[in-house]
Design an enzyme around this catalytic site. Structure first.
Site, PDB file in Angstrom:
ATOM      1  N   SER A 100       0.940  -1.234  -0.295  1.00 26.92           N
ATOM      2  CA  SER A 100       0.215  -0.501  -0.026  1.00 26.92           C
ATOM      3  C   SER A 100       0.728   0.941  -0.097  1.00 26.92           C
ATOM      4  O   SER A 100       1.718   1.219  -0.968  1.00 26.92           O
ATOM      5  CB  SER A 100      -1.039  -0.220   1.489  1.00 26.92           C
ATOM      6  OG  SER A 100      -1.865   1.119   0.751  1.00 26.92           O
ATOM      7  N   ASP A 223      -9.173  -4.463  -5.711  1.00 24.70           N
ATOM      8  CA  ASP A 223      -8.770  -3.487  -5.207  1.00 24.70           C
ATOM      9  C   ASP A 223      -9.427  -2.023  -5.158  1.00 24.70           C
ATOM     10  O   ASP A 223      -9.370  -1.214  -5.657  1.00 24.70           O
ATOM     11  CB  ASP A 223      -7.759  -3.023  -5.492  1.00 24.70           C
ATOM     12  CG  ASP A 223      -6.302  -2.848  -4.021  1.00 24.70           C
ATOM     13  OD1 ASP A 223      -7.604  -2.292  -3.173  1.00 24.70           O
ATOM     14  OD2 ASP A 223      -5.821  -2.653  -3.879  1.00 24.70           O
ATOM     15  N   HIS A 251      -7.422  -5.905  -0.584  1.00 24.51           N
ATOM     16  CA  HIS A 251      -6.305  -4.391  -0.298  1.00 24.51           C
ATOM     17  C   HIS A 251      -4.847  -5.674  -0.581  1.00 24.51           C
ATOM     18  O   HIS A 251      -4.219  -5.202  -0.055  1.00 24.51           O
ATOM     19  CB  HIS A 251      -5.965  -3.473   0.033  1.00 24.51           C
ATOM     20  CG  HIS A 251      -5.624  -2.661  -0.037  1.00 24.51           C
ATOM     21  ND1 HIS A 251      -4.906  -1.366  -1.548  1.00 24.51           N
ATOM     22  CD2 HIS A 251      -4.848  -2.279   0.862  1.00 24.51           C
ATOM     23  CE1 HIS A 251      -3.805  -1.219  -1.066  1.00 24.51           C
ATOM     24  NE2 HIS A 251      -3.687  -1.007   0.093  1.00 24.51           N
TER      25      HIS A 251
END
Lengths: 273, 400
Positions: A100, A223, A251
């Site tokens: 991320s 996602d 995610h």
């Protein structure tokens, strides 16, 4: 070389854990969690690599007194912490694995000291979360992010409770070590709020083309936080990058689909020069 | 379970639903469906994101799912669910990672907390009001800005002072040592000459020694003068294209060293705000250094890279941060290199690693001075037999 005192300070500040031998593999957790999120991935690599784990200041078991709102008002503040760790442990030839927001933090760090890094593995990266039509789709409108930050404010009271779960013994869950149970993703809510703001308002599109290190982009099929367009954009902007669309959704493929994540990582590491 | 209990369970006054780890809803009880305005089985097969607000979805992906996955349960989570007609329903929710015949599932239970939200809203409103009041305090804001400016100034002054202290020490060394040596020779030989006892040949030797020493003193003083003029240089700062500066200096040096073959790989350098004359001198000295010390068999392999990165503009004040753009430029030669123990030493006055070379030992001192003048920094890294790298960090546009 840094003095031992300074080295220790850095290792405590970011709760750095090192084990295994071989080429260093540095794991950087994403927003909302801590180094524990890597535990489904690590067993596959700890025999071949020197595993380096850490918590960002404000997350997990980091030294919360080291938090400085000014320093961490920019992803570069976190990137410099990564470089501090890298310097303290004198790591070279690093395989960087980020999830991320950590993908861009790792990218910033690698731009500053490219000679330290060997390969970058980005799991669910995004260069910018907010759409910039017509040329860029990040997945969110500015008002969505504002709503998120408001929700975080609204949940402040609840979050304080949520983010610092009570320390408990887990007799019914023997697979969880005591140490793990003590620190599940505990994050200070005020810091989490600022981290969210810095993360979701960040824009690193201009930095992508500066990366000269081979990169693997792992993109989930569905996602919400990093939609498909973002993965494609990153692949176009980073020369020498490889995009893999995963079967996994969501995610956090390193938690929901560790086997697929490990396979893609291993294949890449085995073949990329 | 008795039939009676099943009837009761169907009417439990809380929402219950279950998902796969991918977020596909596999079960939802009557209360849940009714509250969210769906038919009894309509939610089955849809994704959990259907019943979450957008921020709730981010929260789910970044916090809730990781927590349930790692901890196997989560308690007292405050979330907004969203109904079919897009109305928010604040709920408090528990979750558990359950083991099923086919693998794992996440089971959630929740109750709506409409009233609690009102209290929270009020608390937050009060908090926001207090913060706004603080923010709108004009006088306070003005003082804050002034303080900020003063801290930047202070930081510059401390940095400058630290540097000047080092300079003073070095100047002291020049006076007590480097200037003394040729002076002593001057005095010795002139004394001999005046004694009238020297033969014609000896006079010749003495005179040429006097000449050499005078020349040495003159060179030293000229270099010092140029160095000191960099401190007092008040010429205007303009936008300087470093690419042009580099190309120009490289050409100049190439024509001076036509016997050296240059193999250069040069990235595009940015423009920065600075003093053009000084930046020319900086690149002249750095490239000259490569010509002087970075060649192997009259070949100079030069790699110049440039990248714009953000760094903290504060150098000396701790706990102050403001990230601004810096040009990070590296100049690498693959010549004989140097022992990294000397990476700081080489920037001092008159410090040469190879005494035989003709350079006068001021080149890198000029560089560090110019870089300081531009609020940047420079460092050197060397490895014997591999080469040397000079790394420049220069602010792109730091107003000073």
């Amino acid at each position: 070389m840094l003095k031992q005192v300074a080295v220790n300070e850095i290792l405590v500040k970011n709760n750095v854990k090192v084990f295994g031998t071989g080429q260093p593999m540095l794991f950087a957790h994403g927003f909302g969690c801590d180094q524990n999120m890597w535990r489904f991935i690590i067993p596959a690599f700890e025999k071949q690599y020197k595993i380096v784990l850490f918590d960002y200041v404000g997350s997990g078991k980091s030294d919360i007194t080291a938090y400085n709102a000014e320093k961490y008002s920019d992803l570069n503040g976190y990137a410099n912490d990564i470089l501090d760790i890298v310097t303290a442990l004198d790591l070279n030839d690093i395989v960087f694995v980020g999830h991320s927001v950590s993908c861009m933090i790792g990218l910033l760090a690698s731009l500053k000291q490219p000679n330290r890094f060997n390969k970058m593995i980005f799991i669910g990266p995004s260069a910018r979360y907010i759409n910039d039509q017509p040329s860029y789709i990040g997945g969110f409108e500015r008002k969505d992010i504002k709503e998120l930050l408001e929700t975080m404010d609204k949940n402040y009271i609840g979050w304080a409770n949520f983010l610092a779960p009570a320390i408990m013994k887990n007799p019914d869950k023997p697979e969880l070590g005591e140490e793990l149970a003590a620190s599940f993703c505990s994050t200070d809510p005020v810091i989490a709020r600022q981290f969210a703001e810095v993360t979701f308002l960040s824009d690193n599109r201009e930095d992508l083309s500066k990366l000269k290190i081979p990169a693997l982009i792992l993109q989930c099929s569905d996602d919400l936080i990093a939609p498909l367009e973002v993965g494609t954009y990153l692949e176009q902007q980073i020369s020498g990058s490889t995009l893999k669309i995963m079967k996994a959704t969501g995610h956090c493929p390193h938690m929901s689909a560790p086997a697929e994540t490990i396979e893609l990582m291993s294949n890449y590491l085995a073949t990329a020069s | 379970m008795t039939f009676e209990n099943e009837i009761l369970l169907k009417q439990v006054p809380c929402g219950i639903f279950a998902c796969t780890e991918d977020g596909v809803i596999t079960m939802a009880n009557t209360y849940c469906s009714n509250l969210l305005e769906y038919e009894e089985t309509q939610l089955i097969g849809t994704n959990i994101s259907t019943i979450l607000t957008l921020s709730g979805r981010i929260f789910y992906q970044t916090h809730l799912y990781p927590l349930v996955k790692l901890h196997r349960d989560a308690e007292e989570i405050f979330l907004n669910l969203v109904t079919r007609s897009k109305k928010d329903v604040p709920v408090v929710l528990n979750a558990v990672l359950a083991t099923t015949k086919s693998g794992t599932a996440i089971v959630y239970s929740f109750i709506p907390v409409l009233n609690r939200r009102k209290y929270e809203d009020e608390i937050l409103q009060a908090k926001k009001n207090a913060e706004d009041a603080l923010r709108k305090n004009v006088a306070l804001e003005k003082i804050k800005q002034e303080l900020e400016l003063q801290q930047k100034e202070l930081d510059k002054q401390i940095t400058l002072l630290t540097f000047q202290n080092k300079e003073l020490l070095q100047l002291g060394n020049v006076i007590t040592h480097d200037l003394q040596e040729p002076l002593r020779k001057l005095m010795l030989f002139s004394h001999e000459l005046l004694s009238g006892e020297l033969s014609a040949d000896e006079k010749e030797v003495a005179l040429s020694a006097i000449k050499r020493s005078s020349q040495k003193i003159k060179n030293l003083l000229l270099n010092l003068q140029e160095y000191l003029s960099l401190s007092t240089d008040s010429s205007e700062k303009t936008s300087v294209d470093l690419q042009e500066v580099l190309q120009y200096e490289l050409q100049q040096l190439q024509s001076l060293h036509s016997h050296i073959k240059v193999h250069a790989e040069i990235a595009v350098l940015p423009s920065i705000k600075g003093c053009k004359k000084q930046l020319h001198l900086l690149f002249h000295q750095l490239i000259k250094n490569a010509f002087d010390h970075g060649t192997t068999d009259n070949n100079l392999f030069l790699v110049i890279r440039s990248v714009i990165v953000k760094e903290n503009l504060f150098n000396s004040l701790h706990n102050r941060y403001e990230y601004i753009d810096y040009a990070k430029i590296t100049i690498t030669d693959s010549g004989p290199g140097f022992d990294n123990r000397y990476k700081e030493y080489i920037f001092d006055f008159l410090k040469k690693l190879h005494p035989a070379t003709t350079s006068d030992g001021f080149g890198l001192a000029f560089c560090i001075k110019i870089v300081e003048n531009h609020f940047g920094n420079i460092k050197a890294d060397g490895a014997v037999g591999i080469g040397a790298t000079f790394t420049l960090m220069l602010p792109i546009d730091y107003v000073y």
